[in-house]
Design a protein around this motif. Structure first.
Motif, PDB file in Angstrom:
ATOM      1  N   ALA A 382       0.818  -1.215   0.000  1.00 44.98           N
ATOM      2  CA  ALA A 382       0.000   0.000   0.000  1.00 44.98           C
ATOM      3  C   ALA A 382       0.851   1.265   0.000  1.00 44.98           C
ATOM      4  O   ALA A 382       0.410   2.320  -0.484  1.00 44.98           O
ATOM      5  CB  ALA A 382      -0.930  -0.008   1.210  1.00 44.98           C
ATOM      6  N   ALA A 383       2.077   1.203   0.541  1.00 47.51           N
ATOM      7  CA  ALA A 383       2.954   2.372   0.576  1.00 47.51           C
ATOM      8  C   ALA A 383       3.803   2.493  -0.688  1.00 47.51           C
ATOM      9  O   ALA A 383       4.609   3.417  -0.806  1.00 47.51           O
ATOM     10  CB  ALA A 383       3.862   2.290   1.801  1.00 47.51           C
ATOM     11  N   GLY A 384       3.654   1.550  -1.636  1.00 49.02           N
ATOM     12  CA  GLY A 384       4.425   1.598  -2.871  1.00 49.02           C
ATOM     13  C   GLY A 384       5.772   0.916  -2.773  1.00 49.02           C
ATOM     14  O   GLY A 384       6.580   1.014  -3.699  1.00 49.02           O
ATOM     15  N   ALA A 385       6.023   0.192  -1.672  1.00 48.29           N
ATOM     16  CA  ALA A 385       7.286  -0.524  -1.518  1.00 48.29           C
ATOM     17  C   ALA A 385       7.179  -1.907  -2.165  1.00 48.29           C
ATOM     18  O   ALA A 385       6.105  -2.520  -2.157  1.00 48.29           O
ATOM     19  CB  ALA A 385       7.647  -0.647  -0.045  1.00 48.29           C
ATOM     20  N   PRO A 386       8.287  -2.423  -2.730  1.00 53.37           N
ATOM     21  CA  PRO A 386       8.258  -3.743  -3.373  1.00 53.37           C
ATOM     22  C   PRO A 386       7.909  -4.846  -2.371  1.00 53.37           C
ATOM     23  O   PRO A 386       8.329  -4.825  -1.217  1.00 53.37           O
ATOM     24  CB  PRO A 386       9.674  -3.920  -3.918  1.00 53.37           C
ATOM     25  CG  PRO A 386      10.217  -2.536  -4.025  1.00 53.37           C
ATOM     26  CD  PRO A 386       9.607  -1.767  -2.903  1.00 53.37           C
ATOM     27  N   VAL A 387       7.135  -5.822  -2.843  1.00 54.56           N
ATOM     28  CA  VAL A 387       6.793  -7.001  -2.056  1.00 54.56           C
ATOM     29  C   VAL A 387       7.705  -8.135  -2.491  1.00 54.56           C
ATOM     30  O   VAL A 387       7.828  -8.421  -3.684  1.00 54.56           O
ATOM     31  CB  VAL A 387       5.313  -7.393  -2.250  1.00 54.56           C
ATOM     32  CG1 VAL A 387       5.005  -8.706  -1.518  1.00 54.56           C
ATOM     33  CG2 VAL A 387       4.400  -6.280  -1.772  1.00 54.56           C
ATOM     34  N   ALA A 388       8.356  -8.778  -1.533  1.00 50.02           N
ATOM     35  CA  ALA A 388       9.251  -9.892  -1.811  1.00 50.02           C
ATOM     36  C   ALA A 388       8.697 -11.164  -1.180  1.00 50.02           C
ATOM     37  O   ALA A 388       7.694 -11.145  -0.457  1.00 50.02           O
ATOM     38  CB  ALA A 388      10.654  -9.593  -1.286  1.00 50.02           C
ATOM     39  N   VAL A 389       9.359 -12.271  -1.473  1.00 52.48           N
ATOM     40  CA  VAL A 389       9.003 -13.570  -0.912  1.00 52.48           C
ATOM     41  C   VAL A 389      10.220 -14.114  -0.192  1.00 52.48           C
ATOM     42  O   VAL A 389      11.310 -14.183  -0.760  1.00 52.48           O
ATOM     43  CB  VAL A 389       8.544 -14.558  -2.007  1.00 52.48           C
ATOM     44  CG1 VAL A 389       8.165 -15.900  -1.381  1.00 52.48           C
ATOM     45  CG2 VAL A 389       7.363 -13.994  -2.790  1.00 52.48           C
ATOM     46  N   SER A 390      10.044 -14.507   1.067  1.00 49.93           N
ATOM     47  CA  SER A 390      11.164 -15.012   1.854  1.00 49.93           C
ATOM     48  C   SER A 390      11.514 -16.440   1.441  1.00 49.93           C
ATOM     49  O   SER A 390      10.769 -17.097   0.691  1.00 49.93           O
ATOM     50  CB  SER A 390      10.814 -14.981   3.343  1.00 49.93           C
ATOM     51  OG  SER A 390       9.824 -15.964   3.633  1.00 49.93           O
ATOM     52  N   SER A 391      12.640 -16.932   1.948  1.00 51.00           N
ATOM     53  CA  SER A 391      13.068 -18.289   1.631  1.00 51.00           C
ATOM     54  C   SER A 391      12.097 -19.330   2.165  1.00 51.00           C
ATOM     55  O   SER A 391      12.067 -20.462   1.682  1.00 51.00           O
ATOM     56  CB  SER A 391      14.462 -18.546   2.202  1.00 51.00           C
ATOM     57  OG  SER A 391      14.466 -18.357   3.611  1.00 51.00           O
ATOM     58  N   ARG A 392      11.289 -18.961   3.145  1.00 46.88           N
ATOM     59  CA  ARG A 392      10.292 -19.877   3.697  1.00 46.88           C
ATOM     60  C   ARG A 392       8.947 -19.756   2.991  1.00 46.88           C
ATOM     61  O   ARG A 392       7.983 -20.436   3.355  1.00 46.88           O
ATOM     62  CB  ARG A 392      10.114 -19.603   5.188  1.00 46.88           C
ATOM     63  CG  ARG A 392      11.400 -19.775   5.987  1.00 46.88           C
ATOM     64  CD  ARG A 392      11.168 -19.572   7.466  1.00 46.88           C
ATOM     65  NE  ARG A 392      10.209 -20.539   8.008  1.00 46.88           N
ATOM     66  CZ  ARG A 392       9.859 -20.590   9.280  1.00 46.88           C
ATOM     67  NH1 ARG A 392      10.362 -19.721  10.160  1.00 46.88           N
ATOM     68  NH2 ARG A 392       9.002 -21.505   9.704  1.00 46.88           N
TER      69      ARG A 392
END
Length: 461
Positions: A382-392
């Motif tokens: 919502a703040a425009g920051a990239p969404v990542a996926v963790s190793s888990r």
């Protein structure tokens, strides 16, 4: 008072090569040569599968099957299975496990067969078999017990004909009937054909002539007998089952297979000179004649008018853009989206092999209808920051926006992520995660996170 003697009807034997995986019909010819030593009539259903009629009272069927199996194994080194039944459909299924169905027992034998065996009729699509299974119709016995009118209304006339086959009825006999002389076409060259290459040159125009002769009489055929005569007077003959909607290209391919099987195997007359072995005459004779209105697909019945028109359109496209340009798609083996679909050139390459079983971690159905081009996107919170996926396999934040093509589109709903680890033991190891998103503009996409970036794997319809 005159007594009438009623002769018992003949039976059908089908021979199937156990490990046959060849697509070249010429390689099947040595097996047919071995069968010729045992029976005067052999009909090729397809390379690797042949049928012969058994006359009533001709002897013990099991002994003949054993003799046939020993002959094929001894002369050409192929293992085969045989099936015997009253009708051709039951015999084809019996050949899968080497059974002899008792006389009059086709209906009982077919009753316990799985409903997917309907695909051997050439009339029932795999999805229709799955529909029947979902309805609780999992055997041919249950299928043939359905009300005929309901089957015809729900699935159409071809599946209704398949229902008759499942009941052990509506099976054509394997009886070699001579074609009308005016329907056979022949080519007698001034210079006999001494090589396969020379002989197959005549195959295409001869096939076109045969189809033209039949078309002028509003006829088509389900069998074609190929006859070659040599300078020594030797005559070779073989009957092939064909699709009533066969094209000249496909028919000429069958003729080429037969000629290659005869000529490439060696001299037809051992010890003879080139002139004795040269082909002096080539003939095509149709069998199993049916009217064009009733002409159909496969072994048992007719195509719908829509199917005939569709195939005509596809063949026209092939004539304009080449045979490789018209392709058919199908589900295939694999886990990821680009592996789950495969394609093959229509009537040129074998159709894609269906999945043989479940794939752990495979993409669940329904699959995206449109494969993505792998275009990069950004998934933002919502703040425009990239969404990542963790190793888990956890998201760093809730997906709120997808940046694609210079636009930012709001995420209306999402599911996932589903992490996947492939081939961890090899140099081809992959780790990625899938995410399904529904966007505010009404579209839905399958996104993949791999190597630190998001890309579009496919779009849902």
């Amino acid at each position: 008072m005159t007594a009438r003697v009623r002769r018992a009807p003949g039976r059908v034997l089908v021979m199937r090569l156990v490990d046959w995986d060849g697509e070249d019909g010429a390689a099947f010819e040595p097996v047919l040569e071995a069968l010729d030593l045992l029976t005067p009539y052999v009909e090729v259903l397809e390379p690797g599968l042949a049928a012969v009629p058994l006359r009533a009272g001709a002897g013990d069927e099991s002994a003949f099957c054993e003799r046939l199996i020993d002959t094929v194994a001894g002369l050409v080194g192929h293992d085969c299975l045989t099936g015997v039944a009253d009708g051709l459909f039951a015999a084809v299924l019996a050949a899968q496990d080497g059974r002899i169905v008792p006389r009059g027992g086709d209906a009982a034998f077919l009753a316990g067969r799985d409903v997917t065996d309907l695909r051997f009729t050439g009339l029932v699509e795999p999805e229709d078999c799955e529909t029947l299974r979902h309805l609780g119709i999992d055997t041919l016995g249950k299928f043939r017990a359905l009300p005929p009118q309901a089957v015809a209304e729900r699935f159409g006339a071809p599946v209704r004909r398949a229902q008759l086959l499942a009941a052990g009825r509506f099976s054509r006999p394997l009886v070699p009937r001579p074609a009308l002389p005016e329907l056979a076409v022949a080519e007698t060259p001034e210079d006999p054909y001494e090589t396969v290459e020379h002989a197959v040159v005549a195959a295409r125009p001869l096939a076109e002539r045969l189809l033209r002769v039949l078309d002028e009489r509003n006829l088509t055929c389900t069998r074609v007998t190929v006859t070659a005569r040599t300078g020594s007077g030797l005559e070779r003959r073989r009957t092939w089952q064909v699709d009533p909607a066969i094209t000249a290209a496909d028919l000429s391919r069958r003729v080429r297979w037969q000629l290659e099987g005869w000529l490439a195997a060696g001299p037809l007359v051992h010890g003879g000179d080139a002139a004795a072995n040269a082909v002096t005459s080539l003939e095509l004779a149709p069998g199993g004649l049916v009217g064009l209105v009733a002409a159909g697909q496969g072994l048992w019945g007719a195509k719908s008018a829509a199917a005939v028109k569709a195939e005509a359109a596809l063949r026209h496209a092939q004539s304009l853009f080449g045979p490789e340009a018209v392709r058919i798609a199908g589900l295939s083996e694999g886990r990821d989206l680009d592996e789950r679909y495969a394609s093959a050139a229509w009537e040129v390459e074998p159709v894609p092999a269906p999945p043989s079983g479940p794939w752990p971690g495979g993409l669940p159905d329904p699959l995206p209808q449109l494969t993505g081009a792998g275009e990069d996107v950004e998934v933002l919170d919502a703040a425009g920051a990239p969404v990542a996926v963790s190793s888990r396999g956890d998201l760093s934040a809730t997906p709120a926006l997808v940046a694609l093509g210079g636009r930012r589109i709001r995420v209306a709903a999402w599911a996932g992520p589903w992490p996947v680890a492939e081939r961890w033991w090899s140099a081809e190891a992959r780790r990625y995660a899938r995410l399904q998103v529904e966007l505010a503009d009404g579209s839905a996409a399958l996104l993949v996170r791999e190597d630190g970036r998001w890309r579009v794997a496919g779009w849902y319809d």
